[in-house]
Each structure stands twice: as structure tokens, then as C-alpha cells.
Motif scaffolding. Structure first.
Motif, PDB file in Angstrom:
ATOM      1  N   CYS A 171     -32.819  36.200  62.102  1.00 27.95           N
ATOM      2  CA  CYS A 171     -32.521  34.429  62.251  1.00 27.95           C
ATOM      3  C   CYS A 171     -30.758  33.989  62.520  1.00 27.95           C
ATOM      4  O   CYS A 171     -30.435  33.752  62.990  1.00 27.95           O
ATOM      5  CB  CYS A 171     -33.611  33.348  61.603  1.00 27.95           C
ATOM      6  N   CYS A 172     -29.916  34.754  60.830  1.00 27.11           N
ATOM      7  CA  CYS A 172     -29.141  34.619  60.536  1.00 27.11           C
ATOM      8  C   CYS A 172     -28.433  35.582  60.428  1.00 27.11           C
ATOM      9  O   CYS A 172     -26.984  35.768  59.881  1.00 27.11           O
ATOM     10  CB  CYS A 172     -28.585  33.596  60.271  1.00 27.11           C
ATOM     11  N   GLY A 173     -28.989  36.692  60.846  1.00 29.18           N
ATOM     12  CA  GLY A 173     -27.495  37.918  60.062  1.00 29.18           C
ATOM     13  C   GLY A 173     -27.781  38.507  58.267  1.00 29.18           C
ATOM     14  O   GLY A 173     -26.778  39.528  58.429  1.00 29.18           O
ATOM     15  N   ALA A 174     -28.091  37.265  58.090  1.00 28.64           N
ATOM     16  CA  ALA A 174     -27.877  37.725  56.446  1.00 28.64           C
ATOM     17  C   ALA A 174     -28.554  38.535  55.624  1.00 28.64           C
ATOM     18  O   ALA A 174     -29.538  38.739  56.129  1.00 28.64           O
ATOM     19  CB  ALA A 174     -27.806  35.904  55.683  1.00 28.64           C
ATOM     20  N   GLN A 175     -27.940  39.270  54.311  1.00 29.22           N
ATOM     21  CA  GLN A 175     -29.329  39.896  54.211  1.00 29.22           C
ATOM     22  C   GLN A 175     -30.714  38.943  53.271  1.00 29.22           C
ATOM     23  O   GLN A 175     -30.262  37.977  52.845  1.00 29.22           O
ATOM     24  CB  GLN A 175     -28.907  41.163  53.184  1.00 29.22           C
ATOM     25  N   GLY A 176     -31.507  39.319  53.508  1.00 30.30           N
ATOM     26  CA  GLY A 176     -33.365  38.653  52.558  1.00 30.30           C
ATOM     27  C   GLY A 176     -33.364  40.058  51.918  1.00 30.30           C
ATOM     28  O   GLY A 176     -32.961  40.666  51.867  1.00 30.30           O
TER      29      GLY A 176
ATOM     30  N   ARG B  13     -38.187  36.262  53.301  1.00 23.72           N
ATOM     31  CA  ARG B  13     -36.508  35.650  52.572  1.00 23.72           C
ATOM     32  C   ARG B  13     -35.728  36.164  52.897  1.00 23.72           C
ATOM     33  O   ARG B  13     -35.026  36.436  51.623  1.00 23.72           O
ATOM     34  CB  ARG B  13     -37.559  35.640  51.130  1.00 23.72           C
ATOM     35  N   CYS B  14     -35.120  35.064  53.592  1.00 23.02           N
ATOM     36  CA  CYS B  14     -33.953  34.926  54.092  1.00 23.02           C
ATOM     37  C   CYS B  14     -33.149  34.182  52.703  1.00 23.02           C
ATOM     38  O   CYS B  14     -33.371  33.470  52.775  1.00 23.02           O
ATOM     39  CB  CYS B  14     -33.488  34.413  55.216  1.00 23.02           C
ATOM     40  N   THR B  15     -32.150  35.031  52.052  1.00 25.09           N
ATOM     41  CA  THR B  15     -31.370  34.422  51.338  1.00 25.09           C
ATOM     42  C   THR B  15     -29.626  32.653  51.659  1.00 25.09           C
ATOM     43  O   THR B  15     -29.876  32.303  50.964  1.00 25.09           O
ATOM     44  CB  THR B  15     -30.574  35.320  50.191  1.00 25.09           C
ATOM     45  N   ALA B  16     -30.091  32.784  52.832  1.00 21.95           N
ATOM     46  CA  ALA B  16     -28.686  32.445  52.876  1.00 21.95           C
ATOM     47  C   ALA B  16     -29.400  30.796  53.815  1.00 21.95           C
ATOM     48  O   ALA B  16     -29.392  30.129  53.158  1.00 21.95           O
ATOM     49  CB  ALA B  16     -28.635  32.841  54.540  1.00 21.95           C
ATOM     50  N   CYS B  17     -30.758  31.775  55.275  1.00 24.14           N
ATOM     51  CA  CYS B  17     -30.653  30.169  55.337  1.00 24.14           C
ATOM     52  C   CYS B  17     -32.643  29.922  55.063  1.00 24.14           C
ATOM     53  O   CYS B  17     -32.982  28.837  55.772  1.00 24.14           O
ATOM     54  CB  CYS B  17     -31.035  30.450  57.234  1.00 24.14           C
ATOM     55  N   GLN B  18     -32.468  30.521  54.306  1.00 27.18           N
ATOM     56  CA  GLN B  18     -34.443  30.111  53.833  1.00 27.18           C
ATOM     57  C   GLN B  18     -35.548  30.805  54.830  1.00 27.18           C
ATOM     58  O   GLN B  18     -36.681  30.009  54.647  1.00 27.18           O
ATOM     59  CB  GLN B  18     -34.671  28.656  53.220  1.00 27.18           C
ATOM     60  N   ALA B  19     -35.433  31.040  55.856  1.00 30.43           N
ATOM     61  CA  ALA B  19     -36.560  31.936  56.959  1.00 30.43           C
ATOM     62  C   ALA B  19     -37.286  32.446  56.155  1.00 30.43           C
ATOM     63  O   ALA B  19     -36.898  33.194  55.037  1.00 30.43           O
ATOM     64  CB  ALA B  19     -35.743  32.174  58.094  1.00 30.43           C
ATOM     65  N   GLU B  20     -38.484  32.247  56.261  1.00 33.97           N
ATOM     66  CA  GLU B  20     -39.745  33.035  56.234  1.00 33.97           C
ATOM     67  C   GLU B  20     -40.558  33.111  57.246  1.00 33.97           C
ATOM     68  O   GLU B  20     -40.366  32.111  57.409  1.00 33.97           O
ATOM     69  CB  GLU B  20     -40.380  31.695  54.551  1.00 33.97           C
ATOM     70  N   LEU B  21     -41.145  34.648  57.301  1.00 30.38           N
ATOM     71  CA  LEU B  21     -41.489  35.443  58.025  1.00 30.38           C
ATOM     72  C   LEU B  21     -42.356  36.818  57.555  1.00 30.38           C
ATOM     73  O   LEU B  21     -41.447  36.771  56.852  1.00 30.38           O
ATOM     74  CB  LEU B  21     -40.689  35.165  59.782  1.00 30.38           C
ATOM     75  N   PRO B  22     -43.577  36.478  58.239  1.00 28.59           N
ATOM     76  CA  PRO B  22     -43.161  37.907  58.016  1.00 28.59           C
ATOM     77  C   PRO B  22     -42.320  39.782  58.037  1.00 28.59           C
ATOM     78  O   PRO B  22     -41.800  39.312  58.903  1.00 28.59           O
ATOM     79  CB  PRO B  22     -44.265  38.571  58.471  1.00 28.59           C
ATOM     80  N   GLU B  23     -42.143  40.222  57.129  1.00 27.57           N
ATOM     81  CA  GLU B  23     -41.519  41.276  57.189  1.00 27.57           C
ATOM     82  C   GLU B  23     -41.670  42.187  58.703  1.00 27.57           C
ATOM     83  O   GLU B  23     -40.671  42.063  59.162  1.00 27.57           O
ATOM     84  CB  GLU B  23     -41.083  42.361  55.962  1.00 27.57           C
TER      85      GLU B  23
END
Length: 181
Positions: free
Chosen positions: A136-141, A149-159
Motif C-alpha cells: 500500500c505505502c512501500g514501508a517495511q512491515g 501488518r504495515c508499521t507505517a500505514c497500519q494496513a493489514e492484509l494476507p501476506e
């Protein structure tokens, strides 16, 4: 915990004693624990490079001390390890087949996109490098089981969905900007 049932046929004239049957059931429970441990530890995308041919996993499992803790004879321990690895490899082969089928059948992909995606499918280490990046945002999750789980945008989706999106993004970027862009 998932149960796996196997039928064992006895071909001797004397029935198995209760003590021997209890020991066989104990070995079966320990084998299942080993398989569950292998699945938990090595079925994720970051372990792809370890499961082929599997000796890395075998060495790590030997060092883990699990066999000694369970008191499981080594023959059953290693049979369980390699049985679990075969199951993991089979699951990944099925997933790769489904992805390749989707690549073939997606009319929105150009021949270059298809070529790139097939290349990535052959390079297992490519998956590990792109699976920790948020689609979603390109940050490390972080990977938590089968969930990303993305630590930046808080997105949660199947790996696997996150990884598939990253593969498509990179493929499009390579052919939009060129291989060194």
C-alpha cells in the motif's frame, strides 16, 4: 492443532499389546508435534530458500533439541521433518501453479509483464525480498503468521496478497522505467 490420521494395518497373528499400542500412539503424537513445529517455522515465504533441498531445515531441527526433548527416535524425527517439508513444498507448488495460471489468463498483462512475472516465480529469493514491503505505502512491515501488518500505514492484509501486489508493482515499474530505471 490440526490432526492427521493414518491407517496402520497389522499383519501378525498376535495383537499388539496395550503397552506397545500406547508407545506407538505416543510416537504418533510426537511426530505430529514435530510436523506442526516444522510447518509453523518453515511454511512462510521467508523460508523458501531453506526448504530446497531441505538439509538446512534438517540441520536447524537437529540443533533445536526438539528430538531430545520429546525422546523421539531419530528415524521417526527425520521422517516427520521431511514429511512436513514435502507438504510445504507441495503447497508452494500449488500456489505457484495458481499464480502462473493467473498470469496466463490475465488479459491485462502485456507479454513483457508475463515474462517478468514468470522470471520472478522462478527466483524464490525474490519473494523474500519483497514480502516485507507494504504493497500500500512501500514501508517495511511485519509478518505475523499469515498476516502482513504495515508499521507505517497500519494496513493489514494476507501476506500472500501483499507479496503478489508487490510482484506486480515491481514488474510494471521495470517495464515502465526500464531494467535500470
Amino acid at each position: 492443532m490440526k490432526s492427521i490420521y493414518k491407517t496402520i494395518y497389522q499383519y501378525n497373528k498376535v495383537p499388539v499389546s496395550a503397552a506397545d499400542m500406547e508407545r506407538l500412539q505416543e510416537i504418533a503424537r510426537d511426530c505430529q508435534e514435530v510436523k506442526n513445529y516444522v510447518h509453523t517455522r518453515y511454511s512462510g515465504i521467508h523460508s523458501l530458500s531453506k526448504i530446497y533441498p531441505g538439509y538446512t531445515v534438517q540441520n536447524e531441527m537437529t540443533k533445536s533439541g526438539l528430538r531430545e526433548r520429546l525422546g523421539l527416535p531419530s528415524v521417526y524425527f527425520y521422517l516427520s521433518v521431511f514429511d512436513a517439508l514435502a507438504n510445504i513444498k507441495s503447497q508452494w507448488a500449488y500456489i505457484k501453479g495458481q499464480v502462473e495460471k493467473n498470469i496466463r489468463n490475465n488479459s491485462n498483462l502485456t507479454p513483457e509483464d508475463r515474462h517478468y512475472l514468470r522470471f520472478v516465480m522462478k527466483q524464490s529469493q525474490c519473494f523474500a525480498s519483497i514480502s516485507s514491503e507494504c504493497s500500500c505505502c512501500g514501508a517495511q512491515g511485519l509478518r505475523e503468521g499469515d498476516l502482513f501488518r504495515c508499521t507505517a500505514c497500519q494496513a493489514e492484509l494476507p501476506e500472500r496478497l501483499n507479496t503478489a501486489r508487490n510482484v506486480l508493482k515491481r514488474g510494471k515499474k521495470v517495464y515502465r522505467e526500464g531494467p535500470h530505471g
